[in-house]
Design an enzyme around this catalytic site. Structure first.
Site, PDB file in Angstrom:
ATOM      1  N   SER A  23       0.945  -1.232  -0.020  1.00  0.00           N
ATOM      2  CA  SER A  23       0.027  -0.287   0.066  1.00  0.00           C
ATOM      3  C   SER A  23       0.966   1.339  -0.107  1.00  0.00           C
ATOM      4  O   SER A  23       0.534   2.274  -0.637  1.00  0.00           O
ATOM      5  CB  SER A  23      -0.791  -0.006   1.195  1.00  0.00           C
ATOM      6  OG  SER A  23      -2.012  -1.049   1.233  1.00  0.00           O
ATOM      7  N   ARG A  27       1.590   3.910  -3.535  1.00  0.00           N
ATOM      8  CA  ARG A  27       1.411   5.312  -3.230  1.00  0.00           C
ATOM      9  C   ARG A  27       2.787   6.329  -3.537  1.00  0.00           C
ATOM     10  O   ARG A  27       2.595   7.175  -4.199  1.00  0.00           O
ATOM     11  CB  ARG A  27       0.674   5.544  -1.933  1.00  0.00           C
ATOM     12  CG  ARG A  27      -0.719   4.887  -1.727  1.00  0.00           C
ATOM     13  CD  ARG A  27      -1.049   4.978  -0.415  1.00  0.00           C
ATOM     14  NE  ARG A  27      -2.414   4.650   0.076  1.00  0.00           N
ATOM     15  CZ  ARG A  27      -2.952   3.483  -0.180  1.00  0.00           C
ATOM     16  NH1 ARG A  27      -2.301   2.484  -0.334  1.00  0.00           N
ATOM     17  NH2 ARG A  27      -4.297   3.257   0.204  1.00  0.00           N
ATOM     18  N   SER A 170     -14.723   0.150  -1.669  1.00  0.00           N
ATOM     19  CA  SER A 170     -13.264   0.214  -1.496  1.00  0.00           C
ATOM     20  C   SER A 170     -12.833   1.491  -1.155  1.00  0.00           C
ATOM     21  O   SER A 170     -13.338   2.606  -1.822  1.00  0.00           O
ATOM     22  CB  SER A 170     -12.685  -0.157  -2.945  1.00  0.00           C
ATOM     23  OG  SER A 170     -11.136  -0.242  -2.775  1.00  0.00           O
ATOM     24  N   ASP A 322      -7.251  -6.619   5.432  1.00  0.00           N
ATOM     25  CA  ASP A 322      -6.333  -7.634   4.874  1.00  0.00           C
ATOM     26  C   ASP A 322      -6.056  -8.520   6.070  1.00  0.00           C
ATOM     27  O   ASP A 322      -6.022 -10.160   6.007  1.00  0.00           O
ATOM     28  CB  ASP A 322      -5.185  -7.112   4.338  1.00  0.00           C
ATOM     29  CG  ASP A 322      -5.601  -6.439   2.809  1.00  0.00           C
ATOM     30  OD1 ASP A 322      -6.786  -6.640   2.253  1.00  0.00           O
ATOM     31  OD2 ASP A 322      -4.722  -5.688   2.426  1.00  0.00           O
ATOM     32  N   ARG A 353     -12.938 -13.200  -1.497  1.00  0.00           N
ATOM     33  CA  ARG A 353     -12.271 -13.919  -0.429  1.00  0.00           C
ATOM     34  C   ARG A 353     -13.314 -14.322   0.809  1.00  0.00           C
ATOM     35  O   ARG A 353     -12.963 -15.421   1.368  1.00  0.00           O
ATOM     36  CB  ARG A 353     -11.298 -12.657   0.350  1.00  0.00           C
ATOM     37  CG  ARG A 353     -10.168 -12.337  -0.632  1.00  0.00           C
ATOM     38  CD  ARG A 353      -9.141 -11.343  -0.089  1.00  0.00           C
ATOM     39  NE  ARG A 353      -7.934 -11.114  -0.434  1.00  0.00           N
ATOM     40  CZ  ARG A 353      -7.139 -10.343  -0.340  1.00  0.00           C
ATOM     41  NH1 ARG A 353      -7.362  -9.345   0.436  1.00  0.00           N
ATOM     42  NH2 ARG A 353      -5.819 -10.299  -1.176  1.00  0.00           N
ATOM     43  N   ARG A 397      -2.909 -13.582  -0.575  1.00  0.00           N
ATOM     44  CA  ARG A 397      -3.323 -13.734   0.955  1.00  0.00           C
ATOM     45  C   ARG A 397      -3.827 -15.132   1.159  1.00  0.00           C
ATOM     46  O   ARG A 397      -3.824 -15.531   2.386  1.00  0.00           O
ATOM     47  CB  ARG A 397      -4.017 -12.433   1.120  1.00  0.00           C
ATOM     48  CG  ARG A 397      -3.410 -11.056   1.072  1.00  0.00           C
ATOM     49  CD  ARG A 397      -3.328 -10.239   2.196  1.00  0.00           C
ATOM     50  NE  ARG A 397      -2.720  -9.043   1.875  1.00  0.00           N
ATOM     51  CZ  ARG A 397      -1.449  -8.643   2.228  1.00  0.00           C
ATOM     52  NH1 ARG A 397      -0.592  -9.778   2.606  1.00  0.00           N
ATOM     53  NH2 ARG A 397      -0.700  -7.598   1.660  1.00  0.00           N
ATOM     54  N   LYS A 422       2.630 -11.830  -5.846  1.00  0.00           N
ATOM     55  CA  LYS A 422       2.041 -10.588  -5.845  1.00  0.00           C
ATOM     56  C   LYS A 422       2.521  -9.596  -4.711  1.00  0.00           C
ATOM     57  O   LYS A 422       2.545  -8.341  -5.162  1.00  0.00           O
ATOM     58  CB  LYS A 422       0.569 -10.799  -5.490  1.00  0.00           C
ATOM     59  CG  LYS A 422      -0.106  -9.447  -5.842  1.00  0.00           C
ATOM     60  CD  LYS A 422      -1.832  -9.854  -5.862  1.00  0.00           C
ATOM     61  CE  LYS A 422      -2.711  -8.413  -5.696  1.00  0.00           C
ATOM     62  NZ  LYS A 422      -2.399  -7.593  -7.141  1.00  0.00           N
TER      63      LYS A 422
END
EC number: 2.5.1.19
Length: 436
Positions: A23, A27, A170, A322, A353, A397, A422
């Protein structure tokens, strides 16, 4: 299909240096590309998703020069305007790349197309596009309405009213708007973003605001309902910036420290972290794990109960979406039924998920109730080793979380283990280094 057999595991102890946060990495790369001046980015995550962002920036004419030290880049900023005024960009399945890039490109006055793997074309982006169209952006769907692929055309951008964006699907839609709006030409007069519905994953917005401030742009917020963003201001390169270790990735090792007796220490993230998922340690502590922490490290030394079980709990996971996946697997080792709520965002991630987690937990013998935005897990009364293994749905994940199931009494086969590339290509090497 390639697979990896793990366990049964009896113990976990050791120290893990975490890879950089996904994350934060993506950014920082985009902000550095948009800034005035050069930024040296250190401890950048090396993974599929960051490579997608680096490749896109290269195509857009941004110079991202790898330095001699590991995972360090010198990014030469463009002052808010990418040199390339047309580009075709492949975004893989990187939501942290396609969403903020869509917003930034919509304000560039160029012609761009963005597309990805098939799953990316199933992940919603309509709320972001709707927000950008409110200021005059010209964005077309070239496939299904509301989803990538996208075609962006030059447009006359105008802001004469607050921008409204949904917050309940989101938080990346809001992040994308926040990061892009300073690029709008103006005198610094702020524009207001109004959030429609409850904003999920608030800690990820905190990351965005923190990093924007590091690059010289201050955003004012009114609770979580509205944000005031200056326009016509330049991001300024901070000179050098370090990427924190990934707090979501830390969760697997911390849980291993609880299930395997520990001590297991993660380095690169701690109590001074700007990432919400660092609060996974608090949830693990509530489940009975012995947790200690400093500014840049967290350590777990088993659990307080003599029988090694965790306490079941009910937890609103809006702040750790997450890392909540790790809790769902850890719930296999609890003394009762664990309920995790406010996880509706799981459905629009790399896979659905919620359904994937429920399906795979049941394979191990757990009783699972799957709701629209919650999951309820009762540990197995009799563990089973699924003959076909644990499916990972091309979701990093899922693979990492289910490695923890190997602390149970049966071996666990993880299908397609390379999907961890990933965000954490060396995950199973690191996990094998602390678990036995």
């Amino acid at each position: 299909m390639e697979h990896l057999d793990v366990g049964p595991l009896k113990a976990a102890r050791g120290t893990v240096k975490l890879p950089g946060s996904k994350s934060i990495s993506n950014r920082v790369l985009l902000l550095a590309a948009l800034a005035e001046g050069e930024t040296v980015v250190r401890d950048l995550l090396d993974s599929d998703d960051t490579r997608v962002m680096l490749a896109a920036l290269d195509t857009l004419g941004v110079r991202c020069e790898p330095l001699g030290t590991a995972n360090a880049y010198r990014v030469t900023g463009t002052g808010g305007r990418f040199p390339a005024k047309s580009a075709d960009l492949f975004m893989g399945n990187a939501g942290t790349a396609i969403r903020p890039l869509t917003a930034a490109l919509a304000l560039q006055g160029g012609e761009y197309t963005l597309h990805g793997v098939p799953r990316m074309h199933e992940r919603p982006i309509g709320d972001l596009v709707d927000g950008l169209r409110q200021v005059g952006a010209r964005i077309d769907y070239t496939g299904n309405e509301g989803f990538p692929p996208l075609a962006i055309r030059a447009a006359s951008i105008r802001i004469d009213a607050p921008i409204r964006v949904r917050g309940d699907v989101s938080s990346q839609f809001l992040t994308a708007l926040l990061m892009a709006l300073p690029l709008v030409e103006g005198s610094g007069r702020p524009v207001t973003i109004e959030v429609v519905g409850e904003l999920i994953s608030k800690p990820y917005i905190e990351i965005t605001l923190n990093l924007m401030a590091r690059f010289g742009v201050q955003v004012e917020r009114n609770g979580w309902a509205s944000f005031s963003v200056p326009t016509g201001v330049a991001y300024r390169a901070p000179g050098e910036i370090f990427v924190e270790g990934d707090a979501s990735s830390a969760s697997y090792f911390l849980a291993a420290g609880a299930l395997g007796g520990g001590p297991v220490r993660v380095e690169g993230v701690g109590m001074s972290s700007i990432q919400g998922d660092v609060r996974f340690a608090d949830a693990l502590n509530r489940m009975g794990a012995n947790v200690m922490a400093g500014d840049n490290w967290i350590e777990v030394r088993g659990v307080e109960r003599d029988d090694g079980k965790l306490h079941a709990l009910e937890l609103d996971c809006n702040h750790i979406p997450d890392a909540a996946m790790t809790l769902a697997v850890a719930a296999l080792f609890a003394d009762g039924t664990t309920t995790l709520t406010n996880i509706g965002s799981w459905r629009v991630k790399e896979t659905d998920r919620l359904t994937a987690m429920a399906t795979e937990l049941r394979k191990l013998g757990a009783a699972v109730e799957e709701g629209t935005d919650y999951i309820r897990v009762t540990p197995p009364s009799h563990w089973t080793a699924p003959a076909g293994g644990i499916d990972t749905y091309d979701d990093h994940r899922m693979a990492m979380a289910f490695s923890l199931a190997a602390f149970g009494p049966v071996p666990v086969r993880i299908n397609d283990p390379r999907c961890v590339a990933k965000t954490f290509p060396e995950y199973f090497t690191a996990f094998g280094g602390i678990a036995a």
